[in-house]
Design a protein around this motif. Structure first.
Motif, mmCIF file in Angstrom:
data_model
loop_
_atom_site.group_PDB
_atom_site.id
_atom_site.type_symbol
_atom_site.label_atom_id
_atom_site.label_comp_id
_atom_site.label_asym_id
_atom_site.label_seq_id
_atom_site.Cartn_x
_atom_site.Cartn_y
_atom_site.Cartn_z
ATOM 1 N N ARG A 28 9.117 10.162 -1.068
ATOM 2 C CA ARG A 28 8.382 9.013 -0.555
ATOM 3 C C ARG A 28 7.008 9.480 -0.086
ATOM 4 O O ARG A 28 6.871 10.542 0.523
ATOM 5 N N THR A 45 3.890 9.434 2.344
ATOM 6 C CA THR A 45 3.722 9.166 3.767
ATOM 7 C C THR A 45 2.234 9.156 4.101
ATOM 8 O O THR A 45 1.412 9.720 3.375
ATOM 9 N N ILE A 75 0.776 3.578 -1.055
ATOM 10 C CA ILE A 75 1.649 3.518 0.128
ATOM 11 C C ILE A 75 1.806 2.080 0.592
ATOM 12 O O ILE A 75 2.915 1.619 0.871
ATOM 13 N N ILE A 76 0.705 1.341 0.666
ATOM 14 C CA ILE A 76 0.766 -0.053 1.100
ATOM 15 C C ILE A 76 1.623 -0.858 0.126
ATOM 16 O O ILE A 76 2.475 -1.653 0.537
ATOM 17 N N GLU A 100 4.000 0.226 -1.832
ATOM 18 C CA GLU A 100 5.388 0.651 -1.680
ATOM 19 C C GLU A 100 6.034 -0.019 -0.470
ATOM 20 O O GLU A 100 7.167 -0.494 -0.544
ATOM 21 N N LYS A 101 5.313 -0.087 0.639
ATOM 22 C CA LYS A 101 5.844 -0.710 1.856
ATOM 23 C C LYS A 101 6.074 -2.207 1.653
ATOM 24 O O LYS A 101 7.090 -2.746 2.091
ATOM 25 N N VAL A 102 5.138 -2.873 1.004
ATOM 26 C CA VAL A 102 5.281 -4.313 0.774
ATOM 27 C C VAL A 102 6.477 -4.590 -0.136
ATOM 28 O O VAL A 102 7.260 -5.509 0.116
ATOM 29 N N ASP A 161 9.094 -2.767 -0.394
ATOM 30 C CA ASP A 161 10.303 -2.491 0.386
ATOM 31 C C ASP A 161 10.731 -3.686 1.229
ATOM 32 O O ASP A 161 11.907 -3.891 1.474
ATOM 33 N N TRP A 162 9.765 -4.477 1.687
ATOM 34 C CA TRP A 162 10.097 -5.669 2.476
ATOM 35 C C TRP A 162 10.917 -6.666 1.665
ATOM 36 O O TRP A 162 11.753 -7.375 2.198
#
Length: 98
Positions: free
Chosen positions: A8, A10, A84-85, A87-89, A91-92
């Motif tokens: 992942r 970071t 990264i952004i 990937e995070k979105v 994941d939501w």
């Protein structure tokens, strides 16, 4: 191959130099300027007793300043921050395996 074997990204991997740390702070400030431009412009307008036109101009200037800070810091932080952004979105909205 499971999902655990994928490394992942970071934020620590990206913000690894003092210059990139400063650019990340500029990125955060740009978010405040963009989202808070109506409030910040209103506060400035009230403090300086500006007309409605003056408040509108101050809101616009703050918003444009936020956009300039955002894209300039994004230029220095690079594609990794976007990934990264993203990937995070994602994941939501990802379904949890039960």
């Amino acid at each position: 191959m499971g999902q655990d074997s994928v490394k992942r990204r970071t934020l620590r991997d990206i913000v690894n130099t003092p210059f990139k740390k400063a650019m990340f702070v500029v990125q955060l400030i740009s978010y405040v300027f963009i989202v808070g431009s109506p409030f910040i412009g209103g506060i400035i307008g009230k403090a300086l007793h500006l007309t409605v036109k003056g408040v509108t101009v101050s809101v616009l200037v703050i918003f444009v300043t936020g956009e300039i800070l955002f894209y300039s810091s994004l230029f220095f932080l690079g594609k990794e921050l976007i990934l990264i952004i993203k990937e995070k979105v994602f994941d939501w909205f990802k379904r949890k395996n039960q």
